[in-house]
Design a protein around this motif. Structure first.
Motif, PDB file in Angstrom:
ATOM      1  N   SER A 142       0.852  -1.318  -0.190  1.00 29.52           N
ATOM      2  CA  SER A 142       0.040  -0.099  -0.027  1.00 29.52           C
ATOM      3  C   SER A 142       0.716   1.085   0.282  1.00 29.52           C
ATOM      4  N   TYR A 143       1.100   1.677  -1.059  1.00 24.28           N
ATOM      5  CA  TYR A 143       1.784   3.322  -1.142  1.00 24.28           C
ATOM      6  C   TYR A 143       0.242   4.969  -1.618  1.00 24.28           C
ATOM      7  N   PRO A 144       0.643   5.529  -1.161  1.00 32.01           N
ATOM      8  CA  PRO A 144       0.008   6.899  -0.962  1.00 32.01           C
ATOM      9  C   PRO A 144      -0.949   7.847  -2.257  1.00 32.01           C
ATOM     10  N   ALA A 145       0.073   6.964  -3.220  1.00 33.10           N
ATOM     11  CA  ALA A 145      -0.423   7.894  -4.564  1.00 33.10           C
ATOM     12  C   ALA A 145      -0.502   6.272  -5.576  1.00 33.10           C
ATOM     13  N   PRO A 146      -0.829   6.991  -6.914  1.00 35.86           N
ATOM     14  CA  PRO A 146      -0.677   5.559  -7.921  1.00 35.86           C
ATOM     15  C   PRO A 146       0.032   5.496  -8.714  1.00 35.86           C
ATOM     16  N   PHE A 147       0.275   4.077  -9.512  1.00 36.37           N
ATOM     17  CA  PHE A 147       1.681   3.865 -10.051  1.00 36.37           C
ATOM     18  C   PHE A 147       1.068   3.682 -11.252  1.00 36.37           C
ATOM     19  N   ASP A 148       2.224   4.211 -11.916  1.00 38.11           N
ATOM     20  CA  ASP A 148       1.764   3.966 -13.748  1.00 38.11           C
ATOM     21  C   ASP A 148       1.118   2.633 -14.900  1.00 38.11           C
ATOM     22  N   GLU A 149       0.430   2.551 -14.858  1.00 33.60           N
ATOM     23  CA  GLU A 149       0.258   1.820 -15.947  1.00 33.60           C
ATOM     24  C   GLU A 149       1.160   0.760 -16.658  1.00 33.60           C
ATOM     25  N   ALA A 150       1.580   1.766 -16.865  1.00 34.42           N
ATOM     26  CA  ALA A 150       3.145   1.370 -17.783  1.00 34.42           C
ATOM     27  C   ALA A 150       4.256   0.288 -16.905  1.00 34.42           C
ATOM     28  N   ASP A 151       4.134   1.190 -16.290  1.00 38.60           N
ATOM     29  CA  ASP A 151       5.377   0.871 -15.371  1.00 38.60           C
ATOM     30  C   ASP A 151       5.538  -0.900 -14.749  1.00 38.60           C
ATOM     31  N   ILE A 152       3.585  -1.943 -14.003  1.00 38.36           N
ATOM     32  CA  ILE A 152       3.266  -2.141 -13.942  1.00 38.36           C
ATOM     33  C   ILE A 152       3.264  -3.279 -15.104  1.00 38.36           C
ATOM     34  N   SER A 153       3.543  -3.058 -16.109  1.00 40.29           N
ATOM     35  CA  SER A 153       3.124  -4.048 -17.375  1.00 40.29           C
ATOM     36  C   SER A 153       4.652  -4.142 -17.675  1.00 40.29           C
ATOM     37  N   ASP A 154       5.880  -3.549 -17.912  1.00 44.13           N
ATOM     38  CA  ASP A 154       6.769  -3.417 -18.295  1.00 44.13           C
ATOM     39  C   ASP A 154       7.386  -4.134 -16.745  1.00 44.13           C
ATOM     40  N   PHE A 155       7.509  -4.169 -15.141  1.00 41.90           N
ATOM     41  CA  PHE A 155       7.394  -5.003 -14.501  1.00 41.90           C
ATOM     42  C   PHE A 155       7.294  -6.770 -14.756  1.00 41.90           C
ATOM     43  N   ASN A 156       5.692  -6.474 -15.037  1.00 40.61           N
ATOM     44  CA  ASN A 156       4.888  -8.181 -15.954  1.00 40.61           C
ATOM     45  C   ASN A 156       6.377  -8.720 -17.192  1.00 40.61           C
ATOM     46  N   THR A 157       6.668  -8.135 -17.838  1.00 42.13           N
ATOM     47  CA  THR A 157       6.730  -8.538 -19.096  1.00 42.13           C
ATOM     48  C   THR A 157       8.110  -9.050 -19.172  1.00 42.13           C
ATOM     49  N   ARG A 158       8.732  -8.596 -17.874  1.00 47.02           N
ATOM     50  CA  ARG A 158       9.918  -9.245 -17.812  1.00 47.02           C
ATOM     51  C   ARG A 158      10.522  -9.863 -16.047  1.00 47.02           C
ATOM     52  N   ALA A 159       9.716  -9.702 -15.317  1.00 48.62           N
ATOM     53  CA  ALA A 159       9.430 -10.684 -14.251  1.00 48.62           C
ATOM     54  C   ALA A 159       8.174 -12.046 -14.104  1.00 48.62           C
ATOM     55  N   TRP A 160       8.569 -12.735 -15.481  1.00 51.30           N
ATOM     56  CA  TRP A 160       7.473 -13.999 -15.780  1.00 51.30           C
ATOM     57  C   TRP A 160       7.363 -14.440 -15.168  1.00 51.30           C
ATOM     58  N   CYS A 161       7.280 -14.840 -13.754  1.00 47.47           N
ATOM     59  CA  CYS A 161       7.268 -15.875 -12.843  1.00 47.47           C
ATOM     60  C   CYS A 161       5.991 -15.396 -12.106  1.00 47.47           C
ATOM     61  N   CYS A 162       6.146 -14.008 -12.381  1.00 48.29           N
ATOM     62  CA  CYS A 162       4.453 -13.113 -11.151  1.00 48.29           C
ATOM     63  C   CYS A 162       4.184 -12.426 -11.773  1.00 48.29           C
ATOM     64  N   LYS A 163       3.078 -12.228 -11.314  1.00 46.69           N
ATOM     65  CA  LYS A 163       2.017 -11.071 -11.869  1.00 46.69           C
ATOM     66  C   LYS A 163       2.026 -10.204 -10.753  1.00 46.69           C
ATOM     67  N   MET A 164       1.879  -8.591 -10.986  1.00 51.98           N
ATOM     68  CA  MET A 164       1.516  -7.368 -10.054  1.00 51.98           C
ATOM     69  C   MET A 164       0.364  -7.323 -10.861  1.00 51.98           C
ATOM     70  N   VAL A 165      -0.822  -6.332 -10.187  1.00 49.41           N
ATOM     71  CA  VAL A 165      -1.520  -5.383 -10.485  1.00 49.41           C
ATOM     72  C   VAL A 165      -2.266  -4.287  -9.836  1.00 49.41           C
ATOM     73  N   GLN A 166      -2.663  -3.728 -10.080  1.00 42.61           N
ATOM     74  CA  GLN A 166      -2.908  -2.987  -9.121  1.00 42.61           C
ATOM     75  C   GLN A 166      -5.063  -2.440  -8.951  1.00 42.61           C
ATOM     76  N   PRO A 167      -5.267  -3.236  -8.059  1.00 46.21           N
ATOM     77  CA  PRO A 167      -6.687  -3.228  -8.405  1.00 46.21           C
ATOM     78  C   PRO A 167      -7.259  -1.575  -7.355  1.00 46.21           C
ATOM     79  N   GLU A 168      -6.741  -1.093  -7.094  1.00 44.64           N
ATOM     80  CA  GLU A 168      -6.719   0.615  -6.589  1.00 44.64           C
ATOM     81  C   GLU A 168      -6.270   1.648  -6.567  1.00 44.64           C
TER      82      GLU A 168
END
Length: 215
Positions: A94-120
């Motif tokens: 939990s962080y105080p501000a939203p994250f850029d979905e482009a950063d999350i997508s890039d993480f998911n592309t490289r860290a292929w064992c796991c999945k990161m999502v931002q439900p809120e």
């Protein structure tokens, strides 16, 4: 920080190592075995996790803690009278501000064992999903937990960096990063689609060793 001591869940946990040692082949976690939940807990406690049972879970689930970090472990995609399709680990931040979905997508592309999502906005879930319809070896579960724990450390560093930098498009300016991430996990139902393909073990970002993580 001193290593956390395992928490005994119930007397049945003591049976799992004995039963596993009696097998001629690798120790298996089979959903047809009435003790398969105890075997999962036994793997966690054997690695040094403190384990709590989740109340209110549809089937069963654990909140596992290790050196201040927490993860939720529970079966998903379950149908009545049939084995659950997947076993999922999930860590929440939990962080105080939203994250850029482009950063999350890039993480998911490289860290292929796991999945990161931002439900809120500012709420991040990092998950690893394992196929569970067939018997799973205890070693496979153990190795997968090490991978997830390693990716948790990598994700924490990246999320803190993103928070300090600020998203390119954000509803509010980023505030200071917390000293430690908020990893509170409630017994709420785990949401999210299971992957179409079984996940592979390995880390796309950074490196790790079992000795370093579980010392």
């Amino acid at each position: 920080m001193p290593a956390l001591k395992p928490l005994a869940l119930a007397a049945t946990l003591a049976i799992a190592p004995l039963a596993a040692s009696a097998q001629s082949g690798p120790a298996l976690i089979d959903q047809s075995d009435p003790e398969h939940v105890a075997r999962v807990a036994g793997v966690l406690t054997g690695m040094g996790f403190q384990v709590e049972q989740l109340n209110g879970s549809e089937r069963w689930g654990f909140l596992a803690s290790y050196k201040g970090s927490k993860l939720l472990l529970a079966p998903v995609s379950c149908n009545e009278g049939k084995p659950c399709n997947f076993l999922r680990f999930e860590t929440r931040y939990s962080y105080p501000a939203p994250f850029d979905e482009a950063d999350i997508s890039d993480f998911n592309t490289r860290a292929w064992c796991c999945k990161m999502v931002q439900p809120e906005p500012g709420k991040i879930h990092l998950s690893m999903t394992l196929p569970f319809t067939a018997p799973m070896t205890e070693e496979y579960l153990r190795s997968s937990l090490v991978v997830h724990y390693s990716m948790h450390n990598t994700a924490w560093d990246m999320l803190t960096e993103w928070n300090e930098r600020g998203a390119s498009v954000a509803a509010a300016p980023a505030g200071p990063a917390p000293d430690t991430p908020s990893l509170g996990v409630s017994p709420a139902e785990i949401k999210g689609a299971a992957p179409a393909e079984p996940p592979k073990l390995g880390v796309g970002v950074g490196s790790f060793s079992l000795e370093e993580l579980m010392e």
